[in-house]
Design an enzyme around this catalytic site. Structure first.
Site, PDB file in Angstrom:
ATOM      1  N   LYS A 264       3.643 -11.760  -8.710  1.00 18.75           N
ATOM      2  CA  LYS A 264       4.964 -11.293  -8.153  1.00 18.75           C
ATOM      3  C   LYS A 264       4.815 -11.184  -6.459  1.00 18.75           C
ATOM      4  CE  LYS A 264       8.073  -8.683  -6.615  1.00 18.75           C
ATOM      5  NZ  LYS A 264       7.985  -9.276  -5.363  1.00 18.75           N
TER       6      LYS A 264
ATOM      7  N   GLU B 215      -5.217  -2.672  -2.697  1.00 17.39           N
ATOM      8  CA  GLU B 215      -5.567  -3.036  -1.499  1.00 17.39           C
ATOM      9  C   GLU B 215      -4.458  -2.768  -0.623  1.00 17.39           C
ATOM     10  OE1 GLU B 215      -8.249  -3.812  -0.428  1.00 17.39           O
ATOM     11  OE2 GLU B 215      -9.380  -4.931  -1.934  1.00 17.39           O
TER      12      GLU B 215
ATOM     13  N   CYS C 295      -3.548  -5.821   7.409  1.00 15.03           N
ATOM     14  CA  CYS C 295      -4.102  -4.571   7.054  1.00 15.03           C
ATOM     15  C   CYS C 295      -5.153  -4.022   7.853  1.00 15.03           C
ATOM     16  CB  CYS C 295      -4.300  -4.572   5.498  1.00 15.03           C
ATOM     17  SG  CYS C 295      -5.422  -5.923   5.195  1.00 15.03           S
TER      18      CYS C 295
ATOM     19  N   GLU D  58       0.939   3.715   9.746  1.00 13.60           N
ATOM     20  CA  GLU D  58       0.673   2.167  10.171  1.00 13.60           C
ATOM     21  C   GLU D  58       1.716   1.701  10.625  1.00 13.60           C
ATOM     22  OE1 GLU D  58       0.712  -0.159   6.453  1.00 13.60           O
ATOM     23  OE2 GLU D  58      -1.293  -0.970   7.252  1.00 13.60           O
TER      24      GLU D  58
HETATM   25  P1  NAP Z   1       5.328  -3.257   0.257  1.00 17.72           P
HETATM   26  O1  NAP Z   1       6.342  -2.980   0.557  1.00 17.72           O
HETATM   27  O2  NAP Z   1       4.410  -2.072  -0.499  1.00 17.72           O
HETATM   28  O3  NAP Z   1       5.399  -4.654  -0.919  1.00 17.72           O
HETATM   29  C1  NAP Z   1       4.074  -5.078  -1.602  1.00 17.72           C
HETATM   30  C2  NAP Z   1       4.325  -5.596  -2.823  1.00 17.72           C
HETATM   31  O4  NAP Z   1       5.224  -4.860  -3.885  1.00 17.72           O
HETATM   32  C3  NAP Z   1       5.540  -6.686  -2.764  1.00 17.72           C
HETATM   33  O5  NAP Z   1       5.431  -7.951  -3.547  1.00 17.72           O
HETATM   34  C4  NAP Z   1       6.697  -5.841  -2.988  1.00 17.72           C
HETATM   35  O6  NAP Z   1       7.960  -6.745  -3.643  1.00 17.72           O
HETATM   36  C5  NAP Z   1       6.331  -5.267  -4.240  1.00 17.72           C
HETATM   37  N1  NAP Z   1       7.354  -4.068  -4.778  1.00 17.72           N
HETATM   38  C6  NAP Z   1       7.957  -3.479  -4.181  1.00 17.72           C
HETATM   39  N2  NAP Z   1       8.440  -2.356  -4.957  1.00 17.72           N
HETATM   40  C7  NAP Z   1       7.686  -2.378  -6.190  1.00 17.72           C
HETATM   41  C8  NAP Z   1       7.688  -1.876  -7.520  1.00 17.72           C
HETATM   42  N3  NAP Z   1       8.588  -0.643  -7.779  1.00 17.72           N
HETATM   43  N4  NAP Z   1       6.999  -2.137  -8.436  1.00 17.72           N
HETATM   44  C9  NAP Z   1       5.992  -3.160  -8.171  1.00 17.72           C
HETATM   45  N5  NAP Z   1       6.048  -4.118  -6.932  1.00 17.72           N
HETATM   46  C10 NAP Z   1       6.616  -3.607  -5.956  1.00 17.72           C
HETATM   47  O7  NAP Z   1       4.485  -3.948   1.305  1.00 17.72           O
HETATM   48  P2  NAP Z   1       4.746  -5.168   2.141  1.00 17.72           P
HETATM   49  O8  NAP Z   1       5.464  -4.591   3.222  1.00 17.72           O
HETATM   50  O9  NAP Z   1       4.893  -6.351   1.427  1.00 17.72           O
HETATM   51  O10 NAP Z   1       3.135  -5.172   2.991  1.00 17.72           O
HETATM   52  C11 NAP Z   1       2.720  -4.505   3.897  1.00 17.72           C
HETATM   53  C12 NAP Z   1       1.539  -3.714   3.437  1.00 17.72           C
HETATM   54  O11 NAP Z   1       0.592  -4.147   2.723  1.00 17.72           O
HETATM   55  C13 NAP Z   1       0.909  -2.738   4.648  1.00 17.72           C
HETATM   56  O12 NAP Z   1       0.814  -1.621   4.359  1.00 17.72           O
HETATM   57  C14 NAP Z   1      -0.366  -3.377   4.644  1.00 17.72           C
HETATM   58  O13 NAP Z   1      -1.703  -2.676   5.145  1.00 17.72           O
HETATM   59  C15 NAP Z   1      -0.717  -3.726   3.234  1.00 17.72           C
HETATM   60  N6  NAP Z   1      -1.688  -4.680   3.183  1.00 17.72           N
HETATM   61  C16 NAP Z   1      -2.964  -4.512   2.703  1.00 17.72           C
HETATM   62  C17 NAP Z   1      -4.082  -5.257   2.724  1.00 17.72           C
HETATM   63  C18 NAP Z   1      -5.333  -5.047   1.839  1.00 17.72           C
HETATM   64  O14 NAP Z   1      -6.189  -5.921   1.632  1.00 17.72           O
HETATM   65  N7  NAP Z   1      -5.776  -3.829   1.980  1.00 17.72           N
HETATM   66  C19 NAP Z   1      -3.765  -6.583   3.124  1.00 17.72           C
HETATM   67  C20 NAP Z   1      -2.365  -7.002   3.241  1.00 17.72           C
HETATM   68  C21 NAP Z   1      -1.481  -6.073   3.222  1.00 17.72           C
HETATM   69  P3  NAP Z   1       9.199  -6.657  -2.631  1.00 17.72           P
HETATM   70  O15 NAP Z   1       8.715  -7.258  -1.356  1.00 17.72           O
HETATM   71  O16 NAP Z   1      10.263  -7.885  -3.287  1.00 17.72           O
HETATM   72  O17 NAP Z   1       9.693  -5.392  -2.514  1.00 17.72           O
END
Ligand code: NAP
Length: 493
Positions: A175, A250, A284, A385
């Site tokens: 997903k 992650e 991240c 962040e």
């Molecule tokens: P996000 O809003 O948490 O979304 C991450 C994923 O989760 C998306 O595919 C999102 O889908 C999905 N999602 C949302 N609600 C959900 C639910 N209730 N159940 C299951 N999945 C759900 O994060 P983002 O804005 O995409 O990404 C930015 C974040 O990722 C930052 O905090 C960054 O630090 C972190 N990140 C971490 C790493 C690492 O390796 N540690 C690497 C890259 C990014 P939708 O987009 O459709 O809502």
């Protein structure tokens, strides 16, 4: 406008509801494609397919060496399609083409590495402490893995999960983020061509808020490999805990990049810039807290501001562009609100701080590279962040002080240390609460090197030798060959 389809059971299919979501190009501001708005029935169909495939002889008859062959073919197909996959991410996500070409050159290495590892994971015969027993272990795949990825680097983040997970013999439901789905759906077309049986890899798109719970709550999913924010990660982890799914999380970071007075200043300035402004800070591992030792504080900031002030913002397809747009509107609004927050808390703005609207950039979601000085670690800009091109510069006095400031964070993803003193480097690398510490460097990653977070930056690691075991479970087999009745509970053998 291009319309993408879900990939379920080896075929591209329309969503059950026949509903679609537009996806905008953050550079032009125009909607350029449509992706499926999947619902719970699509989610169930994807898990059905992955679950059937896991139990099918079509997949289980591939031994570990043969799975390695499939992964190598997939790696070659990625190389063949690298340019078109790179261009799709640029269009969908605003990433720089130069960065994407680099990523697409490197991504196949993860598949080659885990292809080689697939048939080298050996169980062992145990020197068991009981007579007449042969007791041995073997590693078996977990089953259906749900991979949920963030929008900032969809293919790279997915690769970190898929390569070890497929090498281990699992099947996948993927997903991607609603904001950056297209490249993952294009990537899906390569699995059939590489020879993976239908259902081994499935991709569905849509709102996480609409299909997330149906996916994470499905008891047939054995593991969730999640990349995203800590708030969504918490919810996903709670869902996973209900039926004891394995998880890899992650999550976010607020990583300290720490420059001591004796550091090579040219290297440290380059490292500070790439730490926060590469990918517009939308990584991240961004070194978003720059800790400078007091004797060099003013001069370092002066040079940093001069270097960043000439950064070229613009068309991400242009090889000479250094900073692209913010990937999507909600993130753009969030970055601007974080800049407001830093002002309100009393940080001093020394560079940027505004939307960038010159030339063709006026149509896109650009924000100037932004630097705040006089930040204290208690300010919200040092604790939350941003996930954008905003740097918070914090002074420190001593090694002790640097460790205290760096570790005073709910996050612990990564850290940088800049010094010529190897004693300082080694002590710092030991004392920093972070999953990765770079010394005189920042942002290096490899398929060989585990990556992941301490504290609220996550659970588990990705990449490296050990991580294939995060997609396996251990089975212990006891074989009794003695004469006596083996199951007498009162006889200890
Ligand atoms: P996000 O809003 O948490 O979304 C991450 C994923 O989760 C998306 O595919 C999102 O889908 C999905 N999602 C949302 N609600 C959900 C639910 N209730 N159940 C299951 N999945 C759900 O994060 P983002 O804005 O995409 O990404 C930015 C974040 O990722 C930052 O905090 C960054 O630090 C972190 N990140 C971490 C790493 C690492 O390796 N540690 C690497 C890259 C990014 P939708 O987009 O459709 O809502």
């Amino acid at each position: 406008m291009q319309r993408y389809l879900n990939y379920i059971d080896g075929a591209f299919v329309a969503p059950d509801s026949n509903a679609w979501l537009p996806s905008a190009n953050p550079y032009t501001g125009e909607n350029w494609c449509e992706i499926p708005r999947s619902n719970e029935r699509d989610a169930r169909a994807a898990v059905d397919a992955a679950s059937r495939a896991f139990r099918s002889s079509a997949w289980s008859s591939f031994n570990a060496s043969q799975r390695g062959v499939l992964l190598r073919r997939l790696a070659d197909l990625i190389t063949e399609h690298a340019e078109s996959l790179a261009c799709t991410e640029v269009r969908d996500n605003g990433k720089l083409i130069t960065e994407m070409r680099g990523q697409l050159r490197y991504i196949p290495e993860w598949f080659h590495y885990y292809a080689g590892l697939a048939d080298k994971i050996e169980g062992s015969v145990l020197p068991i402490d009981k007579q007449d027993y042969l007791t041995f272990t073997r590693y078996e795949p977990l089953g259906v893995v749900l991979a949920i990825t963030a929008w900032n680097s969809p293919l790279l983040l997915l690769t970190w999960k898929l390569a070890p997970g497929l090498a281990a013999g699992n099947t996948f439901v993927i997903k991607p983020s609603e904001y950056a789905t297209a490249s993952t759906l294009e990537f899906a077309a390569l699995f059939g061509r590489a020879g993976f049986p239908p259902g081994v890899v499935n991709v569905i798109s849509g709102y996480g808020s609409e299909i997330g719970d149906a996916l994470t709550g499905d008891s047939r999913v054995a593991k969730i490999a999640f990349t995203g924010s800590d708030s969504t990660g918490r919810r996903v982890n709670e869902q996973a805990a209900r039926d004891f799914k394995h998880v890899t999380m992650e999550l976010g970071g607020k990583s300290p990049n720490i420059v001591f007075a004796d550091a090579n200043a040219d290297q440290a300035i380059a490292g500070a810039i790439s730490g926060i402004f590469a990918a517009g800070g939308q990584t991240c591992m961004a070194g978003s807290r720059l800790l400078l030792q007091e004797p060099i504080y003013d001069e370092f900031i002066r040079r940093l501001v001069a270097a960043c002030g000439v950064a070229k913002l613009g068309d991400p397809m242009d090889d000479t562009t250094q900073v692209g747009p913010i990937a999507n509107r909600p993130q753009y609004d969030r970055v601007l609100s974080c800049i407001e927050m830093a002002h309100a808390d009393g940080a001093t703005l020394v560079l940027g701080g505004r939307p960038y609207t010159e030339g063709n950039a006026k149509r896109g979601l650009f924000i100037e590279p932004t630097i705040f000085r006089d930040v204290s670690n208690e300010m919200r800009i040092a604790r939350q962040e941003v996930f954008g091109p905003v740097l918070a510069v914090i002074p420190f006095t001593s090694e002790e002080d640097a460790v205290a400031i760096a570790n005073d964070s709910p996050y612990g993803l990564a850290a940088g240390v800049w010094t010529k003193d190897m004693g300082t480097a080694l002590r710092m690398s030991q004392r920093l609460e972070a999953g990765t510490v770079w010394v005189n460097s920042y942002r290096a990653v490899s398929y060989l090197a585990p990556f992941g977070g301490y504290k609220q930056s996550g659970i588990g690691r990705e990449s490296g030798y050990e991580m294939i075991k995060a997609y396996l479970q251990t089975k212990t087999t006891w074989i009794y060959s003695g004469e006596a009745c083996p199951d007498n509970p009162f006889v200890m053998r």
